[in-house]
Design a protein around this motif. Structure first.
Motif, PDB file in Angstrom:
ATOM      1  N   ALA A 191       0.735  -1.387   0.038  1.00 14.45           N
ATOM      2  CA  ALA A 191      -0.155   0.043   0.106  1.00 14.45           C
ATOM      3  C   ALA A 191       0.849   1.160   0.149  1.00 14.45           C
ATOM      4  N   ASP A 192       1.740   1.215   0.798  1.00 15.14           N
ATOM      5  CA  ASP A 192       2.700   2.400   0.865  1.00 15.14           C
ATOM      6  C   ASP A 192       3.293   2.530  -0.495  1.00 15.14           C
ATOM      7  N   ALA A 193       3.766   1.276  -1.205  1.00 12.77           N
ATOM      8  CA  ALA A 193       4.594   1.530  -2.469  1.00 12.77           C
ATOM      9  C   ALA A 193       3.469   2.080  -3.533  1.00 12.77           C
ATOM     10  N   LYS A 194       2.344   1.673  -3.508  1.00 10.88           N
ATOM     11  CA  LYS A 194       1.185   2.161  -4.440  1.00 10.88           C
ATOM     12  C   LYS A 194       1.172   3.717  -4.050  1.00 10.88           C
ATOM     13  N   GLU A 195       1.179   4.343  -2.856  1.00  9.12           N
ATOM     14  CA  GLU A 195       0.987   5.685  -2.426  1.00  9.12           C
ATOM     15  C   GLU A 195       2.163   6.550  -3.030  1.00  9.12           C
ATOM     16  N   LYS A 196       3.215   5.770  -3.441  1.00 13.94           N
ATOM     17  CA  LYS A 196       4.511   6.575  -3.664  1.00 13.94           C
ATOM     18  C   LYS A 196       4.980   6.113  -5.043  1.00 13.94           C
ATOM     19  N   ASN A 197       3.854   5.488  -5.830  1.00 17.92           N
ATOM     20  CA  ASN A 197       4.152   5.292  -7.216  1.00 17.92           C
ATOM     21  C   ASN A 197       5.228   4.317  -7.524  1.00 17.92           C
ATOM     22  N   LEU A 198       5.754   3.587  -6.609  1.00 19.51           N
ATOM     23  CA  LEU A 198       6.789   2.641  -6.728  1.00 19.51           C
ATOM     24  C   LEU A 198       6.624   1.403  -7.561  1.00 19.51           C
ATOM     25  N   GLY A 199       7.329   1.028  -8.487  1.00 14.93           N
ATOM     26  CA  GLY A 199       7.205  -0.352  -9.061  1.00 14.93           C
ATOM     27  C   GLY A 199       7.629  -1.302  -8.050  1.00 14.93           C
ATOM     28  N   VAL A 200       7.047  -2.472  -7.859  1.00 11.70           N
ATOM     29  CA  VAL A 200       7.323  -3.664  -6.955  1.00 11.70           C
ATOM     30  C   VAL A 200       8.050  -4.852  -7.486  1.00 11.70           C
ATOM     31  N   ILE A 201       9.220  -5.138  -7.108  1.00 10.60           N
ATOM     32  CA  ILE A 201       9.633  -6.528  -7.180  1.00 10.60           C
ATOM     33  C   ILE A 201       9.455  -7.547  -6.079  1.00 10.60           C
ATOM     34  N   THR A 202       8.961  -8.608  -6.198  1.00 13.20           N
ATOM     35  CA  THR A 202       8.753  -9.579  -4.950  1.00 13.20           C
ATOM     36  C   THR A 202       9.987 -10.502  -5.245  1.00 13.20           C
ATOM     37  N   ALA A 203      10.586 -10.949  -4.319  1.00 12.71           N
ATOM     38  CA  ALA A 203      11.123 -12.105  -4.380  1.00 12.71           C
ATOM     39  C   ALA A 203      10.903 -13.075  -3.226  1.00 12.71           C
ATOM     40  N   MET A 204      11.042 -14.110  -3.530  1.00 12.13           N
ATOM     41  CA  MET A 204      10.901 -15.577  -2.642  1.00 12.13           C
ATOM     42  C   MET A 204      11.547 -16.774  -3.125  1.00 12.13           C
ATOM     43  N   HIS A 205      11.762 -17.701  -2.430  1.00 18.02           N
ATOM     44  CA  HIS A 205      12.329 -18.933  -2.820  1.00 18.02           C
ATOM     45  C   HIS A 205      11.598 -19.725  -4.077  1.00 18.02           C
ATOM     46  N   GLU A 206      10.192 -19.915  -3.984  1.00 24.47           N
ATOM     47  CA  GLU A 206       9.270 -20.601  -4.968  1.00 24.47           C
ATOM     48  C   GLU A 206       8.434 -19.749  -5.782  1.00 24.47           C
ATOM     49  N   PRO A 207       8.048 -20.181  -6.806  1.00 26.11           N
ATOM     50  CA  PRO A 207       7.248 -19.659  -7.664  1.00 26.11           C
ATOM     51  C   PRO A 207       5.877 -19.155  -6.868  1.00 26.11           C
ATOM     52  N   SER A 208       5.261 -17.959  -7.283  1.00 23.52           N
ATOM     53  CA  SER A 208       4.155 -17.420  -6.430  1.00 23.52           C
ATOM     54  C   SER A 208       2.793 -18.327  -6.814  1.00 23.52           C
ATOM     55  N   GLY A 209       2.862 -19.372  -7.825  1.00 30.63           N
ATOM     56  CA  GLY A 209       2.036 -20.098  -8.135  1.00 30.63           C
ATOM     57  C   GLY A 209       2.078 -20.652  -9.409  1.00 30.63           C
ATOM     58  N   GLU A 210       1.187 -21.546 -10.021  1.00 24.66           N
ATOM     59  CA  GLU A 210       1.263 -22.319 -11.301  1.00 24.66           C
ATOM     60  C   GLU A 210       1.392 -21.390 -12.469  1.00 24.66           C
ATOM     61  N   ILE A 211       2.403 -21.610 -13.293  1.00 23.72           N
ATOM     62  CA  ILE A 211       2.635 -20.451 -14.573  1.00 23.72           C
ATOM     63  C   ILE A 211       2.099 -21.112 -15.695  1.00 23.72           C
ATOM     64  N   HIS A 212       1.092 -20.639 -16.273  1.00 28.71           N
ATOM     65  CA  HIS A 212       0.485 -21.089 -17.510  1.00 28.71           C
ATOM     66  C   HIS A 212       0.668 -20.280 -18.526  1.00 28.71           C
ATOM     67  N   ASP A 213       0.579 -18.927 -18.436  1.00 25.18           N
ATOM     68  CA  ASP A 213       0.866 -18.169 -19.735  1.00 25.18           C
ATOM     69  C   ASP A 213       2.550 -17.452 -19.824  1.00 25.18           C
ATOM     70  N   THR A 214       3.073 -18.449 -20.817  1.00 25.19           N
ATOM     71  CA  THR A 214       4.401 -18.617 -20.802  1.00 25.19           C
ATOM     72  C   THR A 214       5.028 -17.513 -21.865  1.00 25.19           C
ATOM     73  N   TYR A 215       4.066 -16.946 -22.916  1.00 27.39           N
ATOM     74  CA  TYR A 215       4.334 -16.215 -24.092  1.00 27.39           C
ATOM     75  C   TYR A 215       5.268 -16.954 -24.999  1.00 27.39           C
ATOM     76  N   GLY A 216       5.382 -18.427 -24.950  1.00 34.83           N
ATOM     77  CA  GLY A 216       6.119 -19.263 -25.868  1.00 34.83           C
ATOM     78  C   GLY A 216       7.715 -18.702 -25.561  1.00 34.83           C
ATOM     79  N   VAL A 217       8.249 -18.162 -24.621  1.00 33.29           N
ATOM     80  CA  VAL A 217       9.653 -17.712 -24.410  1.00 33.29           C
ATOM     81  C   VAL A 217      10.652 -18.936 -23.976  1.00 33.29           C
ATOM     82  N   THR A 218      11.924 -18.887 -24.472  1.00 35.64           N
ATOM     83  CA  THR A 218      12.758 -19.804 -24.415  1.00 35.64           C
ATOM     84  C   THR A 218      13.232 -19.952 -22.783  1.00 35.64           C
ATOM     85  N   PHE A 219      13.006 -18.843 -22.124  1.00 38.11           N
ATOM     86  CA  PHE A 219      12.995 -18.781 -20.688  1.00 38.11           C
ATOM     87  C   PHE A 219      12.218 -19.556 -19.879  1.00 38.11           C
TER      88      PHE A 219
END
Length: 335
Positions: free
Chosen positions: A182-210
């Motif tokens: 909420a504080d980041a939104k008020e300050k118009n900051l873009g947010v990167i989160t970081a954690m050990h595991e993916p946040s959920g199942e990834i389905h929309d992969t854009y077809g990228v090689t990564f």
């Protein structure tokens, strides 16, 4: 003296233009026209080092060589080997880094024996956070005992980095995360989160090689949605700017959006154990190292990834570079 053919800088010399241009934004005439205010933020994202000192030192050597273009490094968990008994204090006994190296808790960092017996939060903190250097302590920790949850603002880049602990104090962190977002939104900051595991199942992969082409899901079943994803999704629904979630754990590439719409970038393991990797990791070759150099340009709203080390999978697909428009949610380049 190190053999030049084994030197991480020389093995990856072809990636040097990506590292330099990762720190570049729009050409000067366009900066003046659009009034660009922010400096691109560029950093190393690596994960699952699993107590291999040589690979940590090589990553540090790379950061030190390109420190003019790299602001920090971030390790997203599994600092220990299989468990806490397999441990190396990289901060005090490894090559000293000229940039901060931020750390994060992984599942292997929380157990005391190969039989997967969980240990105390204090034990994990003492291994991962007690040894870190002063620069890496210059963050805003969640106030609790043995905190391993924190955020760091980069105002010159208009970015807030939020590092989360998936294994202790989930309820306490959830309330804290709501406030920090909420504080980041008020300050118009873009947010990167970081954690050990993916946040959920990834389905929309854009077809990228990564994103891996191997069907690991058929082996492991459905992955869990981590408890923080609904909070991040709610932040986005309310108009907040979530750039991406950075993680490891899988030991192979993932890139794409979850069903909740959260972009995840999962870096392959920095260790050289071949298990769950999309190919071999051979000492003395480029495949030995593996980490990403990530760039965030808030002026253009783009995320750039350059792969250092192993950049070819077992299908001969190349993972050299990716440029993604996180405002319009589209891939600009992958090759």
């Amino acid at each position: 003296m190190q053999n030049l053919t084994d030197n991480i800088i020389e093995l990856n010399r072809d990636m040097e233009p990506y590292i330099i241009q990762g720190s570049a934004s729009r050409p000067v005439p366009f900066k003046n026209k659009y009034g660009d205010k922010f400096k691109p933020l560029q950093f190393v994202h690596f994960s699952d080092i699993h107590a291999v000192l040589d690979l940590w030192n090589r990553m540090v050597e790379y950061v030190n060589h390109y420190k003019e273009y790299i602001d920090f490094a971030l390790h997203t968990g599994d600092y220990c080997g299989n468990n806490q008994s397999l441990y190396v204090d990289f901060y005090n006994y490894g090559t000293q880094c000229d940039r901060p190296i931020y750390n994060c808790v992984g599942n292997h960092d929380t157990v005391i024996t190969p039989k997967w017996i969980g240990n105390t939060k204090e034990s994990t903190h003492e291994l991962l956070f007690a040894p870190i250097n002063d620069d890496s302590r210059n963050v805003n920790f969640l106030e609790c005992e043995y905190s391993m949850t924190y955020y760091k603002d980069f105002p010159e880049a208009n970015v807030r980095l939020v590092v989360l602990d998936l294994y202790y104090d989930i309820e306490l962190q959830s309330e804290w995360l709501k406030q920090i977002l909420a504080d980041a939104k008020e300050k118009n900051l873009g947010v990167i989160t970081a954690m050990h595991e993916p946040s959920g199942e990834i389905h929309d992969t854009y077809g990228v090689t990564f994103h891996t082409k191997n069907d690991y899901q058929s082996l492991v079943g459905k992955r869990r949605q981590v408890p923080f994803e609904p909070i991040i999704a709610d932040f986005v629904a309310q108009g907040g700017c979530h750039i991406c979630n950075l993680a490891g754990h899988e030991h192979h590439d993932f890139f794409g959006r979850t069903d909740a719409g959260i972009l995840n970038s999962i870096v392959p393991s920095a260790t050289n154990w071949n298990g769950w990797c999309d190919g071999k990791r051979i000492r003395g070759t480029r495949t030995y190292d593996c980490f990403n150099v990530v760039s965030i340009d808030a002026n253009l709203g783009i995320l750039k990834i350059a792969r250092i080390g192993n950049n070819t999978d077992n299908y001969f697909r190349s993972q050299r570079a990716l440029c993604y428009d996180y405002i319009n949610k589209k891939v600009i380049y992958n090759g």
